[in-house]
Structures are given as structure tokens and as C-alpha cells.
Motif scaffolding. Structure first.
Motif, PDB file in Angstrom:
ATOM      1  N   GLN A 131     -30.653  34.346 -39.894  1.00 34.06           N
ATOM      2  CA  GLN A 131     -31.159  34.494 -41.270  1.00 34.06           C
ATOM      3  C   GLN A 131     -31.808  33.190 -41.745  1.00 34.06           C
ATOM      4  N   GLU A 132     -31.213  32.064 -41.380  1.00 35.36           N
ATOM      5  CA  GLU A 132     -31.795  30.765 -41.765  1.00 35.36           C
ATOM      6  C   GLU A 132     -33.158  30.571 -41.109  1.00 35.36           C
ATOM      7  N   ILE A 133     -33.267  30.984 -39.840  1.00 39.60           N
ATOM      8  CA  ILE A 133     -34.562  30.856 -39.145  1.00 39.60           C
ATOM      9  C   ILE A 133     -35.602  31.708 -39.889  1.00 39.60           C
ATOM     10  N   CYS A 134     -35.209  32.928 -40.242  1.00 38.91           N
ATOM     11  CA  CYS A 134     -36.145  33.828 -40.955  1.00 38.91           C
ATOM     12  C   CYS A 134     -36.551  33.228 -42.296  1.00 38.91           C
ATOM     13  N   LYS A 135     -35.587  32.607 -42.980  1.00 42.83           N
ATOM     14  CA  LYS A 135     -35.887  32.003 -44.282  1.00 42.83           C
ATOM     15  C   LYS A 135     -36.960  30.912 -44.120  1.00 42.83           C
ATOM     16  N   GLU A 136     -36.788  30.085 -43.091  1.00 44.55           N
ATOM     17  CA  GLU A 136     -37.770  29.013 -42.855  1.00 44.55           C
ATOM     18  C   GLU A 136     -39.124  29.608 -42.472  1.00 44.55           C
ATOM     19  N   MET A 137     -39.108  30.667 -41.657  1.00 47.79           N
ATOM     20  CA  MET A 137     -40.375  31.309 -41.269  1.00 47.79           C
ATOM     21  C   MET A 137     -41.088  31.872 -42.499  1.00 47.79           C
ATOM     22  N   ASP A 138     -40.332  32.493 -43.392  1.00 44.46           N
ATOM     23  CA  ASP A 138     -40.940  33.078 -44.590  1.00 44.46           C
ATOM     24  C   ASP A 138     -41.565  31.996 -45.469  1.00 44.46           C
ATOM     25  N   LYS A 139     -40.871  30.849 -45.556  1.00 45.00           N
ATOM     26  CA  LYS A 139     -41.390  29.737 -46.360  1.00 45.00           C
ATOM     27  C   LYS A 139     -42.719  29.246 -45.778  1.00 45.00           C
ATOM     28  N   ILE A 140     -42.742  29.115 -44.451  1.00 43.95           N
ATOM     29  CA  ILE A 140     -43.957  28.632 -43.781  1.00 43.95           C
ATOM     30  C   ILE A 140     -45.105  29.621 -44.009  1.00 43.95           C
ATOM     31  N   SER A 141     -44.837  30.922 -43.814  1.00 48.12           N
ATOM     32  CA  SER A 141     -45.889  31.938 -44.003  1.00 48.12           C
ATOM     33  C   SER A 141     -46.403  31.899 -45.432  1.00 48.12           C
ATOM     34  N   SER A 142     -45.486  31.795 -46.382  1.00 49.28           N
ATOM     35  CA  SER A 142     -45.922  31.819 -47.774  1.00 49.28           C
ATOM     36  C   SER A 142     -46.745  30.578 -48.109  1.00 49.28           C
ATOM     37  N   ASP A 143     -46.381  29.416 -47.552  1.00 49.83           N
ATOM     38  CA  ASP A 143     -47.188  28.203 -47.783  1.00 49.83           C
ATOM     39  C   ASP A 143     -48.583  28.354 -47.185  1.00 49.83           C
ATOM     40  N   ILE A 144     -48.655  28.942 -45.980  1.00 51.81           N
ATOM     41  CA  ILE A 144     -49.962  29.113 -45.320  1.00 51.81           C
ATOM     42  C   ILE A 144     -50.828  30.076 -46.137  1.00 51.81           C
ATOM     43  N   LEU A 145     -50.228  31.187 -46.574  1.00 48.97           N
ATOM     44  CA  LEU A 145     -51.005  32.181 -47.337  1.00 48.97           C
ATOM     45  C   LEU A 145     -51.496  31.591 -48.656  1.00 48.97           C
ATOM     46  N   LYS A 146     -50.641  30.786 -49.278  1.00 50.82           N
ATOM     47  CA  LYS A 146     -51.019  30.156 -50.554  1.00 50.82           C
ATOM     48  C   LYS A 146     -52.213  29.212 -50.333  1.00 50.82           C
ATOM     49  N   LYS A 147     -52.125  28.425 -49.274  1.00 48.51           N
ATOM     50  CA  LYS A 147     -53.187  27.477 -48.956  1.00 48.51           C
ATOM     51  C   LYS A 147     -54.494  28.226 -48.668  1.00 48.51           C
ATOM     52  N   VAL A 195     -27.996  23.945 -36.609  1.00 46.48           N
ATOM     53  CA  VAL A 195     -26.899  24.901 -36.425  1.00 46.48           C
ATOM     54  C   VAL A 195     -25.545  24.274 -36.773  1.00 46.48           C
ATOM     55  N   ASP A 196     -25.364  22.993 -36.451  1.00 43.92           N
ATOM     56  CA  ASP A 196     -24.058  22.374 -36.746  1.00 43.92           C
ATOM     57  C   ASP A 196     -23.781  22.303 -38.245  1.00 43.92           C
ATOM     58  N   GLU A 197     -24.843  22.246 -39.057  1.00 42.21           N
ATOM     59  CA  GLU A 197     -24.616  22.227 -40.507  1.00 42.21           C
ATOM     60  C   GLU A 197     -24.286  23.624 -41.035  1.00 42.21           C
ATOM     61  N   ILE A 198     -24.593  24.640 -40.255  1.00 38.96           N
ATOM     62  CA  ILE A 198     -24.304  26.020 -40.683  1.00 38.96           C
ATOM     63  C   ILE A 198     -22.925  26.449 -40.192  1.00 38.96           C
ATOM     64  N   ILE A 199     -22.604  26.101 -38.950  1.00 36.27           N
ATOM     65  CA  ILE A 199     -21.329  26.612 -38.401  1.00 36.27           C
ATOM     66  C   ILE A 199     -20.223  25.549 -38.396  1.00 36.27           C
ATOM     67  N   GLY A 200     -20.580  24.313 -38.736  1.00 36.73           N
ATOM     68  CA  GLY A 200     -19.584  23.233 -38.735  1.00 36.73           C
ATOM     69  C   GLY A 200     -19.751  22.370 -37.483  1.00 36.73           C
ATOM     70  N   LYS A 201     -19.690  21.047 -37.697  1.00 35.94           N
ATOM     71  CA  LYS A 201     -19.977  20.113 -36.588  1.00 35.94           C
ATOM     72  C   LYS A 201     -18.984  20.256 -35.434  1.00 35.94           C
ATOM     73  N   GLU A 202     -17.708  20.382 -35.781  1.00 35.20           N
ATOM     74  CA  GLU A 202     -16.695  20.464 -34.717  1.00 35.20           C
ATOM     75  C   GLU A 202     -16.899  21.708 -33.846  1.00 35.20           C
ATOM     76  N   LYS A 203     -17.099  22.820 -34.528  1.00 30.88           N
ATOM     77  CA  LYS A 203     -17.298  24.084 -33.810  1.00 30.88           C
ATOM     78  C   LYS A 203     -18.542  24.005 -32.924  1.00 30.88           C
ATOM     79  N   ALA A 204     -19.584  23.386 -33.465  1.00 36.17           N
ATOM     80  CA  ALA A 204     -20.842  23.302 -32.715  1.00 36.17           C
ATOM     81  C   ALA A 204     -20.667  22.538 -31.411  1.00 36.17           C
ATOM     82  N   LEU A 205     -19.762  21.577 -31.404  1.00 35.68           N
ATOM     83  CA  LEU A 205     -19.602  20.742 -30.205  1.00 35.68           C
ATOM     84  C   LEU A 205     -18.577  21.290 -29.204  1.00 35.68           C
ATOM     85  N   GLU A 206     -17.921  22.399 -29.562  1.00 35.07           N
ATOM     86  CA  GLU A 206     -16.951  22.982 -28.623  1.00 35.07           C
ATOM     87  C   GLU A 206     -17.636  23.371 -27.318  1.00 35.07           C
TER      88      GLU A 206
END
Ligand code: SF4
Length: 160
Positions: free
Chosen positions: A122-138, A90-101
Motif C-alpha cells: 500500500q505504501e508503494i502504491c501511495k508513492e506511485m500515486d503521488k508521482i503520477s499526480s505530480d507528473i500529470l499536474k506538471k 520497509v524497516d520503518e513500516i514493520i519495525g527495525k528489529e523485525k526487518a533485520l531478523e
């Protein structure tokens, strides 16, 4: 909707903004964006140690969602269960300083916090989609291998 269930484990940072955004974004994924596809556990309960919680990452592929570079959700999951498939930092998405407030209560959240929650969700969903697609491919590759069939054409798999 995919029938692959994916575990989303949020850090429990109560005090800092990054942890709060992690929890809210994870909740949005579970209750809205990926309803029925995502499962989660309570991280403190997991650390406290029930067998059921600790089998979590052995049963489900997992995405850790961490509010800062201490990566508590990822580390706890990997220590007690198994390797996570992805980490949303999350800190890489919203900025480190903001994350630590510091956040003392939800009423103190800045007016743009929902935009940040959406971005992280949206980032969580993107990672979930990648995982699902890798599993389906396998799975598809394994089915093809087990069926002993070859897709034909210019074949170099050694089946002929
Ligand atoms: S990852 Fe950072 S924000 Fe999250 S619980 Fe750990 S120290 Fe708190």
C-alpha cells in the motif's frame, strides 16, 4: 488506470525479513495492485551492469523499496541511473528489529507476514500515486503554458 509507467526497484535482501517483505510487496504491486502501471528490474543484474538496465531510471520515474537502513536499492539506482523519486523504507513500516531478523526459507515466515506485505505494498502504491499526480499536474501546467491561454477570472499571470 494511469498510462504513466513507474519503475519499482526492490532490494534483493535474501537473508533478512525486511528484504523478503520488500520483494514480496513489490511483486504484489507489479502483478496485482498496479498491473500494467509498474515495471521493475532485477537489482543484481542492474548492479552487474547492462546498459539497458542502467538506463532504467533515466526512462522511468522510480520508487526504491528497501528492507533496511542500508538502502541498497536506492543507492544502486542513484549510483548507476539517476535520482529516485521516492523510497519506501520497509524497516520503518514493520519495525527495525523485525526487518533485520534472519530468514532462511520462505517456509519460515511468520504467520502475519502477508499483512506486512500488504502494508508495504500500500505504501508503494501511495508513492506511485503521488508521482503520477505530480507528473500529470506538471503536464497540465505545461499544456496551459504552451497553449498561451489563461484560465481567466482574477488573473495575475501577466498575460494581459
Ligand atoms: S537494503 Fe538491507 S535488506 Fe535490502 S539488500 Fe540491502 S542490506 Fe539487505
Amino acid at each position: 488506470m494511469s498510462d504513466i509507467k513507474i519503475g519499482v526497484v526492490s532490494c534483493s535482501g535474501e537473508e533478512c525479513f525486511g528484504g523478503t517483505i520488500s520483494r514480496l510487496a513489490t511483486r504484489k504491486v507489479l502483478e496485482d495492485l498496479r498491473l500494467g502501471e509498474a515495471v521493475t528490474i532485477c537489482l543484481p543484474l542492474f548492479i552487474a551492469g547492462g546498459e539497458e538496465e542502467r538506463n532504467f531510471a533515466k526512462v522511468y520515474p522510480t520508487v526504491a523499496v528497501d528492507g533496511c537502513s542500508k538502502l541498497c536499492a536506492m543507492r544502486a539506482t542513484e549510483k548507476y541511473s539517476g535520482k529516485v523519486n521516492a523510497v519506501v523504507k520497509v524497516d520503518e513500516i514493520i519495525g527495525k528489529e523485525k526487518a533485520l531478523e534472519k530468514v532462511v526459507s520462505l517456509r519460515e515466515l511468520p504467520s502475519d507476514y502477508m499483512e506486512l506485505v500488504d502494508k508495504v505494498a500500500q505504501e508503494i502504491c501511495k508513492e506511485m500515486d503521488k508521482i503520477s499526480s505530480d507528473i500529470l499536474k506538471k503536464q497540465a501546467e505545461e499544456e496551459l503554458k504552451n497553449s498561451g491561454e489563461c484560465s481567466g477570472g482574477c488573473c495575475c499571470c501577466g498575460c494581459k
